[in-house]
Design an enzyme around this catalytic site. Structure first.
Site, mmCIF file in Angstrom:
data_model
loop_
_atom_site.group_PDB
_atom_site.id
_atom_site.type_symbol
_atom_site.label_atom_id
_atom_site.label_comp_id
_atom_site.label_asym_id
_atom_site.label_seq_id
_atom_site.Cartn_x
_atom_site.Cartn_y
_atom_site.Cartn_z
ATOM 1 N N HIS A 123 0.818 -1.229 0.000
ATOM 2 C CA HIS A 123 0.000 0.000 0.000
ATOM 3 C C HIS A 123 0.850 1.276 0.000
ATOM 4 O O HIS A 123 0.295 2.372 -0.107
ATOM 5 C CB HIS A 123 -0.910 0.048 1.242
ATOM 6 C CG HIS A 123 -1.902 -1.070 1.326
ATOM 7 N ND1 HIS A 123 -2.779 -1.368 0.307
ATOM 8 C CD2 HIS A 123 -2.155 -1.976 2.311
ATOM 9 C CE1 HIS A 123 -3.527 -2.412 0.660
ATOM 10 N NE2 HIS A 123 -3.166 -2.798 1.867
ATOM 11 N N ASP A 159 -2.740 -11.201 -1.305
ATOM 12 C CA ASP A 159 -3.225 -10.555 -0.079
ATOM 13 C C ASP A 159 -4.715 -10.205 -0.259
ATOM 14 O O ASP A 159 -5.167 -9.961 -1.375
ATOM 15 C CB ASP A 159 -2.407 -9.270 0.137
ATOM 16 C CG ASP A 159 -2.636 -8.617 1.489
ATOM 17 O OD1 ASP A 159 -1.811 -8.796 2.385
ATOM 18 O OD2 ASP A 159 -3.669 -7.896 1.635
ATOM 19 N N HIS A 161 -6.192 -7.582 0.419
ATOM 20 C CA HIS A 161 -6.339 -6.186 -0.011
ATOM 21 C C HIS A 161 -5.678 -5.980 -1.381
ATOM 22 O O HIS A 161 -4.661 -6.608 -1.676
ATOM 23 C CB HIS A 161 -5.670 -5.249 1.005
ATOM 24 C CG HIS A 161 -6.216 -5.393 2.392
ATOM 25 N ND1 HIS A 161 -5.583 -6.136 3.379
ATOM 26 C CD2 HIS A 161 -7.352 -4.901 2.943
ATOM 27 C CE1 HIS A 161 -6.317 -6.086 4.492
ATOM 28 N NE2 HIS A 161 -7.397 -5.348 4.257
ATOM 29 N N ASP A 246 -4.068 -12.630 4.735
ATOM 30 C CA ASP A 246 -5.290 -12.119 5.354
ATOM 31 C C ASP A 246 -6.542 -12.495 4.562
ATOM 32 O O ASP A 246 -7.652 -12.105 4.938
ATOM 33 C CB ASP A 246 -5.207 -10.598 5.593
ATOM 34 C CG ASP A 246 -4.528 -9.856 4.466
ATOM 35 O OD1 ASP A 246 -4.303 -10.462 3.391
ATOM 36 O OD2 ASP A 246 -4.223 -8.659 4.642
HETATM 37 ZN ZN LIG Z 1 -3.731 -7.114 3.447
#
Ligand SMILES: [Zn+2]
Length: 342
Positions: A123, A159, A161, A246
């Site tokens: 990120h 992931d 995200h 995650d």
């Molecule tokens: Zn993540």
């Protein structure tokens, strides 16, 4: 040559405030995994610190200076991204450890490496810390691979995200293919199937957004229908994995329903492509994963998959009927059909 792990007991020294999910105990999981695999004959090395030159391939000079200036004291960089006094040094080790993994795999004889690092990276934008991330470890590693002879690098990010910053870094670049499976809509908001890259990089960003609740069968379908055909046409010289865990069913942040066996299956599919295209060269770099037991079990499954013999991926059966993968694959095929045979 057995697998290489990049590991340091210092990763515990990055300390967000108490109660933060990206907590120092995650580094203790890395210690356990590294020690177990050292006992099984894996090569375990300590990371170097990334240099300014390495960071500036991905981040703005002013941003790197801002993080360096924040060293030695606690700081809050965005609503959920924090630094403790040691965080700058530890973030340099996370980026540097990714570079070590890339160099060892690109130079041989190491075939596969896993960098057990935190804080995570995908990120962290060019000039902004975000989502627990300070420097974009995998982007820094991919840029290093490109600078050291890899013509084409594939980054697959599983992931939960979307890796907004990895996508933004490489979206104009046809030499670096970015592929992401992620919960959608979800943090950070990017990663729609229609985001396919820009300019010369159009078609080289591949997003598979999945509705909350997706299971292993959904991932199997998007891998078979979209991800694997594109990777085989792209023919990477290095396969990199943003290995976040995650998307595990036990994760407290994510809403997807994978198990450690599903992470092993995805990793084996990617390894198979690497065996065909680039002598099995795979570098996995840790991202998220906030249930400690799930993190330990999933990491162990990934290391085991990369260390053992190559073979067909063994996808687990969740026993849950889901159409989330079909919807995602159809959207991605529509967006990417002009660029790839799908
Ligand atoms: Zn993540």
């Amino acid at each position: 040559m057995s697998i290489l792990l990049v590991h340091s007991e210092r990763f515990v020294e990055h300390e967000p405030p108490p109660g933060h999910p990206e907590r120092p105990e995650r580094a203790e999981v890395f210690d356990v995994v590294a020690n177990r695999w050292r006992g099984r004959g894996a090569d375990v090395i300590a990371p170097r610190s990334a240099t300014r030159e390495h960071l500036l391939r991905i981040h703005d000079a002013d941003y790197v200076q801002k993080i360096a200036d924040a060293a030695g004291k606690p700081a809050r960089l965005d609503p959920d991204t924090f630094m403790s006094p040691e965080s700058y040094e530890i973030a340099l080790l996370a980026a540097g450890g990714t570079i070590d993994a890339v160099e060892r795999v690109m130079n041989g004889p190491t075939r596969a490496a896993v960098a057990l690092v935190r804080p995570p990276g995908h990120h962290a934008e060019r000039a902004r810390a975000m989502g627990f991330c300070l420097f974009n470890n995998i982007a820094i590693g991919a840029a290093h691979a490109r600078a050291h002879g890899a013509g084409r690098v594939a980054i697959v990010d599983y992931d939960v995200h979307h890796g907004n910053a990895t996508q933004h870094t490489f979206e104009p670049d046809p030499q670096v293919l970015y592929v992401s499976t992620h919960q959608y809509p979800f943090y950070p908001g990017t990663g729609a199937a229609g985001e396919i890259g820009r300019d010369a990089g159009r078609g080289f960003t591949v997003n598979l957004p999945l509705e909350a609740g997706a299971v292993a069968e959904d991932f199997h379908l998007v891998f078979s229908d979209v991800i694997l055909p594109i990777l085989r046409q792209f023919k990477p010289d290095l396969m990199m994995i943003s290995a976040g865990f995650d998307a595990h069913e036990a994760d407290p942040l994510g809403g997807l329903r994978l198990t450690a066996d599903a992470f092993a299956a995805m990793t084996m599919e990617l390894r198979q492509v690497a065996e065909e295209c680039c002598r099995g060269r795979v570098v996995a770099v840790t991202e998220g994963g906030y249930d400690l037991h799930a993190l330990a079990e999933s990491l162990d499954a990934v290391v085991s998959t990369l260390d053992g013999p190559a073979g067909p991926a063994r996808w687990p059966s969740s026993g849950i009927a889901s159409t989330r993968g079909r919807a995602s694959a159809d959207q991605a095929r529509k967006a990417l059909g002009p660029f790839w045979k799908l």
